[in-house]
Enzyme design. Structure first.
Site, PDB file in Angstrom:
ATOM      1  CB  ALA A  65      16.853 -51.488  10.774  1.00  0.00           C
ATOM      2  N   GLY A 108      21.411 -50.166   8.783  1.00  0.00           N
ATOM      3  CA  GLY A 108      20.812 -50.594   7.515  1.00  0.00           C
ATOM      4  C   GLY A 108      21.039 -49.587   6.392  1.00  0.00           C
ATOM      5  CD  GLU A 111      23.353 -53.967   7.421  1.00  0.00           C
ATOM      6  OE1 GLU A 111      22.298 -53.421   7.794  1.00  0.00           O
ATOM      7  OE2 GLU A 111      23.783 -55.023   7.923  1.00  0.00           O
ATOM      8  CD  GLU A 131      23.825 -52.027  12.832  1.00  0.00           C
ATOM      9  OE1 GLU A 131      24.920 -51.435  12.984  1.00  0.00           O
ATOM     10  OE2 GLU A 131      23.272 -52.159  11.726  1.00  0.00           O
TER      11      GLU A 131
HETATM   12  N1  CAA Z   1      14.873 -45.965  13.805  1.00  0.00           N
HETATM   13  C1  CAA Z   1      13.761 -45.289  14.183  1.00  0.00           C
HETATM   14  N2  CAA Z   1      13.734 -43.954  14.372  1.00  0.00           N
HETATM   15  C2  CAA Z   1      14.883 -43.274  14.155  1.00  0.00           C
HETATM   16  C3  CAA Z   1      16.069 -43.902  13.766  1.00  0.00           C
HETATM   17  C4  CAA Z   1      16.038 -45.322  13.589  1.00  0.00           C
HETATM   18  N3  CAA Z   1      17.128 -46.017  13.175  1.00  0.00           N
HETATM   19  N4  CAA Z   1      17.049 -42.968  13.656  1.00  0.00           N
HETATM   20  C5  CAA Z   1      16.473 -41.792  13.962  1.00  0.00           C
HETATM   21  N5  CAA Z   1      15.169 -41.964  14.270  1.00  0.00           N
HETATM   22  C6  CAA Z   1      14.185 -40.928  14.630  1.00  0.00           C
HETATM   23  C7  CAA Z   1      14.414 -40.453  16.059  1.00  0.00           C
HETATM   24  O1  CAA Z   1      13.811 -41.334  16.983  1.00  0.00           O
HETATM   25  C8  CAA Z   1      13.777 -39.090  16.002  1.00  0.00           C
HETATM   26  O2  CAA Z   1      12.369 -39.248  16.097  1.00  0.00           O
HETATM   27  P1  CAA Z   1      11.500 -38.224  17.013  1.00  0.00           P
HETATM   28  O3  CAA Z   1      11.700 -36.884  16.354  1.00  0.00           O
HETATM   29  O4  CAA Z   1      10.128 -38.770  16.899  1.00  0.00           O
HETATM   30  O5  CAA Z   1      12.122 -38.300  18.384  1.00  0.00           O
HETATM   31  C9  CAA Z   1      14.084 -38.599  14.603  1.00  0.00           C
HETATM   32  O6  CAA Z   1      14.403 -39.775  13.851  1.00  0.00           O
HETATM   33  C10 CAA Z   1      15.291 -37.675  14.560  1.00  0.00           C
HETATM   34  O7  CAA Z   1      16.386 -38.341  15.162  1.00  0.00           O
HETATM   35  P2  CAA Z   1      17.298 -37.668  16.315  1.00  0.00           P
HETATM   36  O8  CAA Z   1      16.510 -36.687  17.108  1.00  0.00           O
HETATM   37  O9  CAA Z   1      17.954 -38.781  17.065  1.00  0.00           O
HETATM   38  O10 CAA Z   1      18.353 -36.884  15.404  1.00  0.00           O
HETATM   39  P3  CAA Z   1      19.830 -36.470  15.794  1.00  0.00           P
HETATM   40  O11 CAA Z   1      20.277 -35.577  14.686  1.00  0.00           O
HETATM   41  O12 CAA Z   1      19.919 -35.991  17.179  1.00  0.00           O
HETATM   42  O13 CAA Z   1      20.686 -37.837  15.723  1.00  0.00           O
HETATM   43  C11 CAA Z   1      21.391 -39.916  14.736  1.00  0.00           C
HETATM   44  C12 CAA Z   1      20.894 -38.487  14.497  1.00  0.00           C
HETATM   45  C13 CAA Z   1      22.798 -39.884  15.374  1.00  0.00           C
HETATM   46  C14 CAA Z   1      21.454 -40.606  13.389  1.00  0.00           C
HETATM   47  C15 CAA Z   1      20.431 -40.660  15.711  1.00  0.00           C
HETATM   48  O14 CAA Z   1      19.101 -40.486  15.239  1.00  0.00           O
HETATM   49  C16 CAA Z   1      20.673 -42.135  15.848  1.00  0.00           C
HETATM   50  O15 CAA Z   1      21.603 -42.542  16.529  1.00  0.00           O
HETATM   51  N6  CAA Z   1      19.828 -42.979  15.187  1.00  0.00           N
HETATM   52  C17 CAA Z   1      19.915 -44.407  15.310  1.00  0.00           C
HETATM   53  C18 CAA Z   1      21.090 -44.965  14.510  1.00  0.00           C
HETATM   54  C19 CAA Z   1      21.172 -46.465  14.659  1.00  0.00           C
HETATM   55  O16 CAA Z   1      21.385 -46.989  15.730  1.00  0.00           O
HETATM   56  N7  CAA Z   1      21.034 -47.210  13.538  1.00  0.00           N
HETATM   57  C20 CAA Z   1      21.113 -48.660  13.528  1.00  0.00           C
HETATM   58  C21 CAA Z   1      19.744 -49.262  13.559  1.00  0.00           C
HETATM   59  S1  CAA Z   1      19.755 -51.032  13.708  1.00  0.00           S
HETATM   60  C22 CAA Z   1      20.058 -51.623  12.139  1.00  0.00           C
HETATM   61  O17 CAA Z   1      20.185 -50.869  11.196  1.00  0.00           O
HETATM   62  C23 CAA Z   1      20.135 -53.127  11.979  1.00  0.00           C
HETATM   63  C24 CAA Z   1      20.490 -53.627  10.609  1.00  0.00           C
HETATM   64  O18 CAA Z   1      21.550 -54.174  10.406  1.00  0.00           O
HETATM   65  C25 CAA Z   1      19.557 -53.533   9.504  1.00  0.00           C
END
Ligand code: CAA
Length: 257
Positions: A65, A108, A111, A131
């Site tokens: 998400a 998500g 999911e 999460e």
């Molecule tokens: N939401 C918003 N932006 C996101 C995102 C997310 N879930 N995942 C990645 N991005 C964005 C980053 O902020 C980044 O943006 P900028 O270039 O503007 O800084 C861009 O995507 C590239 O991401 P990274 O630089 O972090 O890429 P990476 O290769 O170094 O890492 C990753 C990849 C490990 C997937 C890392 O991006 C990450 O940990 N993302 C978040 C994963 C996460 O926590 N997901 C769960 C979300 S909560 C949820 O999903 C609730 C539910 O049940 C529905």
């Protein structure tokens, strides 16, 4: 058809939903989820579509998400908008949904994959629920769908630790159907999808309903539903055609009626 965060197109009876927000690793904001669900429902109604494929791109399926969109929510704003309720509608889609996964399918994104019926993944794909590391938990079906897939002990381990599983691990646990070279994932998904488009659509639909019921209904109720669905197939022209083709030693031509 034009959508902001997805590409949607139909290819030889396969309705494709491609997630398309690559600058943020296909992070799922509310509009994007609405677009996905509306398109799935449209394909479910469209007689030209027999099978549905959901995919990301070569690098990522979806990193969850949209955290930026979510971070300033309050319990009341979430309760009033109920942003995850729309996900329930994916469970009501009758046609087969195949997920084609390369790269991260997190939160998500995982999911969305788990809401699909079959999952074909690249060797480098990663699945997980991070999460817990954000101080929250899965909210779009993750605790339910993963538990149904692998049982509560293993689901708790993965969701509590928030670690990602490899495609091989996901395959060994029965989450992912097939693991193949990343560059072949799309082709293989379309190959399976096209194979399914040749089957009798009413059979596919009733099989999906029966198999999904096995996860929720007591055995005897599930057996009854299966039996009724079996009997119902005898109201279709495809049953007549399928059995006639067998007797005539030729391939059947199913019409979905
Ligand atoms: N939401 C918003 N932006 C996101 C995102 C997310 N879930 N995942 C990645 N991005 C964005 C980053 O902020 C980044 O943006 P900028 O270039 O503007 O800084 C861009 O995507 C590239 O991401 P990274 O630089 O972090 O890429 P990476 O290769 O170094 O890492 C990753 C990849 C490990 C997937 C890392 O991006 C990450 O940990 N993302 C978040 C994963 C996460 O926590 N997901 C769960 C979300 S909560 C949820 O999903 C609730 C539910 O049940 C529905």
């Amino acid at each position: 058809m034009s959508k902001k965060y997805i590409n949607a197109y139909i290819e030889d009876s396969v309705g494709v939903v491609q997630l398309n927000r690559p600058d943020v690793l296909n992070a799922l904001n509310r509009q994007m989820v609405d677009e996905i669900v509306e398109t799935l429902e449209m394909y479910d109604r469209d007689e030209k579509v027999k099978v549905i494929v959901v995919k990301g791109n070569q690098k990522v399926f979806a990193a969850g998400a949209d955290i930026e969109e979510m971070m300033n929510e309050s319990p009341l704003s979430l309760e009033l908008a109920d942003p995850f309720a729309v996900w329930d509608r994916i469970q009501l889609i009758n046609k087969p949904i195949l997920a084609s996964v390369n790269g991260f399918a997190l939160g998500g994104g995982f999911e969305l994959v788990l809401h699909c019926d079959m999952i074909i993944a690249g060797e480098e794909a990663k699945f997980g629920f991070p999460e817990v590391k954000l101080g929250v938990m899965p909210g779009a079906g993750g605790t339910q769908l993963l538990t149904k897939a692998i049982g509560s002990r293993r689901a708790l381990e993965w969701i509590w630790l928030g670690e990602s599983m490899t495609a091989k691990q996901a395959n060994e646990m029965g989450i992912v159907n097939r693991v193949i070279a990343p560059e072949l994932v799309e082709e293989e998904t379309m190959r399976v999808a096209h194979q399914l488009t040749k089957q009798a659509p009413i059979s596919l639909r009733l099989i999906k309903e029966s198999v999904k019921a096995a996860e929720d209904l007591p055995l005897i109720e599930g057996m009854k539903l299966e039996r009724k669905n079996f009997y119902l197939t005898f109201d279709s022209q495809d049953q007549t055609e399928g059995m006639k083709a067998f007797a005539e030693k030729r391939p059947p031509h199913f019409k979905g009626v």
